[in-house]
Design an enzyme around this catalytic site. Structure first.
Site, short mmCIF file in Angstrom:
data_model
loop_
_atom_site.label_atom_id
_atom_site.label_comp_id
_atom_site.label_asym_id
_atom_site.label_seq_id
_atom_site.Cartn_x
_atom_site.Cartn_y
_atom_site.Cartn_z
N HIS A 262 0.85 -1.27 0.00
CA HIS A 262 0.10 -0.11 0.00
C HIS A 262 0.69 1.08 -0.08
CE1 HIS A 262 -3.01 3.04 1.10
NE2 HIS A 262 -2.04 3.26 2.24
N ASP A 264 1.34 5.07 -0.21
CA ASP A 264 0.60 6.47 -0.18
C ASP A 264 1.05 7.34 -1.47
OD1 ASP A 264 -1.11 6.27 2.26
OD2 ASP A 264 0.77 6.19 3.52
N ASP A 374 -6.75 1.66 3.32
CA ASP A 374 -6.35 2.87 4.21
C ASP A 374 -7.38 4.13 3.96
OD1 ASP A 374 -4.84 3.91 6.31
OD2 ASP A 374 -3.40 4.77 4.78
N HIS A 578 -6.05 10.11 -0.06
CA HIS A 578 -6.47 10.01 1.14
C HIS A 578 -5.50 10.57 1.99
CE1 HIS A 578 -4.58 5.57 1.09
NE2 HIS A 578 -4.15 6.34 2.41
#
Length: 1006
Positions: A262, A264, A374, A578
């Site tokens: 994951h 970001d 997330d 996000h």
């Protein structure tokens, strides 16, 4: 038998740490190292490889914050290592506890071919297996000296989050640059002992299986000569073979492991660094796929794939091959893993349009799942959007972070505002960075809430956040957990394979209705106001640009800017990631975001202006262009004509020094302090403001959450509040028909203008704040004389009701919530809306008055500004402008209309005459959210609309151009196979919609 369990367990820990792990690389020789420090931003690979380097030694300091250093390592494999497996061990100064959050590297061969990434848990590069001896080794490392922004004391303010303030001091110490022999038998022994030791620790102390493992471990340690670990490792492994071969019980929980990182798209690093993080991770994962035939890796976020394609074509070639083999899997079908609370209706739809289209165009892959591990909670309108994009499933993990209530399901059907249900899974492993540690696997089993009806769960496996992905150690552990007594079984599978098995096993899971509210990170609805306003403005400018460009293209042959709109949409969607839109990234990210939004606004305004001039033609007729989906001042939605006269507003003084504003529809009283003590709905005689209370009240709170500064506001913030009632000035506005208020507090200054637009039933509050507070929270309050147990907040393609009471812990936890353009509160025959042009956070509370009439005061507060100091120590400092409007007597339809109106200001232009709408709808409750030309360049007109009031609607859509045919499509403008094309009668299409139903029509031009 005497209980010696703790003695053996302690022995295992020490022998592993001090003898076995160090013996994995029993022999090593140093490499020669030289370095070139790039003077500015990262350079192309060819430039880095060709740069002049200078010798450097292990132990040297290197790496200014956000810098790039190109290391060249050279050496010769000793001849006596012939027949052995040899690796380069390249430790740039890693802290093994911080994968993804510090320095990283990408290794290249001299010809520029990428080899693999380097990070704290992945420091090796395979040289040969086996080697012949005498091989010359030459590698180049593009090393990024990303600073540790979240250091040993998390959430401490730091200047490291921006290149402009981070300084130039070296951050890291070059630790190891060696060639080393890999003893694969010892490496496997480490994994055997780790898996068994971790499993043993999770089993009950009185479990026979635990003691079987304990005795096997004890025999293995006895068999190991600590002065000759390599020579006795095989003998030790043999002692463990039987306990490792014992199969899992038939009822064991089944985990689908999905290799994952994951990443970001921005957070504690800027966007440009994410481009490199993705390349490093993709290089690592393609290399691991070559080595591990059962391993499967999934990567989400089409934007990240596009970065690899654009910036690292060599890595992209390897990725494409792995995708073709079915083992490197495009996941999620969104442009980025966006926030889902704040993006508007069309933006949320376009996340799927652009994401899915990228994967379809590049790989022919049509994702079934939305992949958002997330994201900080999920808006109630999302299920319909997922379905309308052609997807069926949702995966997330973040709801496990809720602090108050434990979500009752791990697999369920999630029902949105229109009744759409999406099969949803929350991995019970409670992490999107699973490392295959025994404690994680055991937690997944214990935690799984669907026992008895299901046995499958998913585990995203690999280092994430800052990237890195799955390691060979994780794969080796998973192999041992494939079928092991005492453990869940682990199998590498794709997301689609998992969901197919889960749904077949549990086809009718429980249903959860409404939003998936994260009971944490509530302040992300307010932090970084400039970023949020940039997003809101960009969304509406894109609507205008598409509407007017499509209208002009059909009417005048105006060149529709397909490529420009596609590029701008992708930029806006990227910034909805996000940690960008929520305001939780470093200063660098938000500084760039503000500049990007300004550039986008200029470009979109240019498109709008050019299209409107093409439509207006030459002339002197004053035209008002109305991009809102409802008639305004007599101008139809999507059209232009001269505006109708709308009356006048007066301002008069009051004996107490206050003011009265009156436009015949509303009469507003402003007291000498600039507070609103009356808003009278003239037609009904109904007073809006609660007795003895005042609106337009700015309230200031202390705001230091226990952690996660930019993310969180803790409920105790309400314990202290300062009402900002002192005014420096309360005077008539420049137009004579408004009231201007100036207040100063702390280091800040607020200027407000209260006005009543002529002929409109709304009190407009324009607020300019020159904000220089620290760890404060600013709110704008309106206490209303209104009794209701629920209120409506706009969300994507509709609205969602939340309670005003706190009967249960679920309701009490929603003390800060999200709205889009409006909140609406209603008694059966009378309501009030508060609309905004760029804020999202709000709260609604109720109290019964103990004096006077004993009625209910319901207070709605818009959240304006915060001032956290981490990760951006200067969050929100400076000038901000907000516009809100209080709309008394508002129905839900009024709230919808006024929310659009405040976000799409009218535009005026002189021209030849009226511009009729390209598309019109004859019912206000059916709201058109997009009018555009089809993305395929066919010239077809695409119209997206929904029912906005929460009721059934019959309406007629009329095209202002000849129509040859109509298709009902999904969001990607593909015909729906199970839906018959609607009939067209002279350009009119009859539509019937369920409450909040979303529909897309494709109109083929005759």
């Amino acid at each position: 038998m005497h209980d010696d369990r703790t003695l053996v367990e302690a022995r295992l820990r020490r022998v592993l740490d001090e003898r076995v792990r160090p013996a994995v690389h029993p022999e090593s020789v140093p490499l020669e190292v030289a370095v070139w420090h790039a003077p500015g931003e990262p350079v192309p690979v060819t430039e880095g490889l060709a740069a002049d380097v200078e010798p450097v030694t292990v132990g040297s300091r290197w790496g200014a914050p956000w810098g790039t250093s190109w290391f060249r390592v050279t050496g010769t494999v000793p001849k006596e290592w012939a027949g052995k497996t040899v690796e380069a061990i390249l430790d740039l100064g890693f802290d093994e506890n911080m994968p993804g959050f510090q320095c990283e590297g990408l290794v290249y061969r001299p010809d520029g071919t990428p080899v693999k990434g380097l990070n704290p848990r992945n420091q090796w590069v395979r040289i040969g297996a086996p080697v012949q001896g005498g091989e010359e080794v030459r590698l180049h490392v593009e090393a990024a000296s990303n600073p540790v922004v979240m250091g040993p004391r998390p959430f401490t303010p730091t200047p490291l989050g921006d290149l402009e303030t981070a300084g130039r001091d070296p951050q890291y110490t070059l630790t190891r640059m060696d060639l080393a022999v890999l003893d694969e038998t010892v490496w496997h022994l480490v994994t055997d002992l780790e898996v068994l030791g971790e499993l043993m620790a999770e089993l009950p102390v009185d479990s026979p299986r635990r003691w079987e493992i304990l005795r096997a471990v004890e025999r293995a340690l006895d068999a190991l000569d600590l002065q000759d670990v390599g020579g006795t490792a095989e003998r030790a492994r043999a002692c463990l073979a039987d306990v490792l071969a014992a199969p899992a019980v038939p009822s064991a929980h089944r985990i689908s492991a999905v290799g994952h990182a994951h990443i970001d798209s921005a957070w504690l690093w800027p966007l440009r660094e994410t481009v490199r993080k993705v390349a490093r991770t993709a290089a690592n994962m393609t290399a691991l796929l070559d080595d591990e035939p059962e391993f499967v890796f999934a990567m989400s976020q089409a934007q990240q794939w596009a970065w690899v394609k654009e910036h690292r074509p060599e890595v992209w070639a390897r990725v494409k091959k792995a995708v073709a083999d079915g083992r490197f899997v495009p996941a999620g079908g969104m442009w980025v893993e966006s926030d889902t609370n704040m993006p508007g209706s069309e933006a949320m739809a376009r996340q799927f349009v652009h994401g899915k289209r990228f994967f379809l165009d590049e790989f022919g892959v049509d994702n079934d799942e939305a992949w958002l591990p997330d994201t900080f909670g999920f808006a109630a309108g999302l299920p319909q959007i997922i379905k309308a994009a052609g997807s069926r499933y949702l995966l997330t993990q973040k709801i496990s972070w809720s602090r108050t209530n434990s979500f009752p399901h791990h697999t369920f059907r999630w029902e949105g505002i229109d009744g759409t249900r999406i099969y949803t899974h929350f991995p019970p492993v409670d992490t999107y960075n699973c490392s295959m540690h025994g404690a994680e696997i055991a937690h997944a089993v214990r935690n799984f809430k669907d026992k008895g009806t299901a046995r499958h769960s998913l585990a995203p496996t690999g280092w994430g956040d800052g990237g890195g992905g799955t390691t060979r150690e994780m794969v080796a552990k998973a192999a041992r957990l494939r079928d092991l007594e005492g453990s869940a079984t682990v199998t590498w599978e794709t997301p689609s394979a998992f969901f197919a098995k889960a749904e077949a096993e549990n086809p009718e899971p429980p249903v959860w209705v409404g939003e998936l509210y994260l009971e944490l990170h509530r302040a992300t609805l307010t932090s970084q106001a400039g970023t949020k306003q940039g997003n809101r403005r960009s969304e509406h400018l894109l609507r205008e640009a598409e509407l007017w460009a499509a209208t002009a293209a059909v009417r005048t042959g105006f060149p529709y800017p397909y490529a420009d709109l596609d590029r701008i949409w992708k930029t806006v969607l990227l910034h909805q990631f996000h940690d960008i839109l929520p305001g939780s990234s470093i200063a660098w990210v938000h500084r760039e975001a503000r500049a990007t939004y300004a550039r986008i606004a200029d470009e979109l305004n240019g498109i709008v202006d050019a299209a409107q001039r093409a439509l207006a033609g030459e002339g002197t007729v004053p035209l008002l262009f109305n991009a809102a989906p409802h008639t305004r001042a007599g101008v139809p939605a999507g059209g232009a004509r001269a505006a109708e006269a709308s009356g006048r507003t007066t301002r008069a003084g009051r004996p107490d020094g206050g003011h009265v504003l009156d436009n015949g529809l509303l009469r507003v009283g402003v007291d000498p302090r600039g507070l609103v003590d009356s808003v009278l709905d003239v037609a009904t005689g109904r007073e809006t403001i609660a007795p003895g209370r005042t609106g337009n009240l700015l309230q200031l709170h202390q705001d230091l959450p226990n952690m996660w500064d930019a993310w969180d506001v803790d409920e105790f913030y309400r314990n202290t509040v300062t009402d900002l009632t002192d005014a420096d000035e309360v005077t008539a506005g420049d137009d004579g028909a408004s009231v201007r208020i100036v207040r100063t507090f702390g280091g800040s200054r607020v200027t407000q203008v209260l006005s009543l637009p002529p002929g409109e039933k709304r009190l407009v509050v324009d607020t300019e704040v020159d904000w220089h507070e620290t760890e404060k929270f600013l709110k704008l309050a309106f206490p209303l004389d209104l009794h209701t147990d629920r209120y409506a907040s706009e969300t994507q393609f509709g609205h969602f009701f939340r309670p005003t009471h706190t009967n249960t812990s679920w309701e009490a936890a929603k003390f800060e919530a999200c709205n889009h353009r409006f909140v609406h509160l209603q008694e059966p025959d009378w309501g009030v809306a508060l609309v905004n042009d760029g804020t999202y956070g709000h709260d609604v509370t109720r109290a019964v008055r103990t004096d006077g009439d004993g009625g209910t005061t319901t207070t709605v507060r818009a959240s304006l500004l915060r001032a956290p100091r981490f990760p951006d120590p200067e969050t929100d400092q400076g000038v901000h402008r907000f516009r809100h409007a209080l709309v008394p007597g508002a129905s839900i339809g009024d709230a919808v209309r006024e929310g659009w109106r405040i976000n799409l200001p009218e535009r005026r232009l002189d021209g030849a005459g009226e511009v009729t709408p390209l598309v019109s709808v004859d019912r206000d409750s059916v709201v058109v959210t997009a009018v555009k030309l089809a993305d395929d360049g066919s010239g077809d007109v695409v119209v997206r609309f929904h029912e906005a009031h929460g009721a059934r609607a019959d309406a007629t859509l009329t095209a202002g151009f000849p129509v040859a045919g109509v298709e009902v499509t999904d969001l990607l403008e593909r015909p729906l196979a199970d839906t018959a094309p609607p009939a067209v009668d002279d350009g009119r299409v009859a539509v019937r919609l369920r409450p909040f139903e979303l529909r897309t029509l494709r109109l083929r031009r005759a």
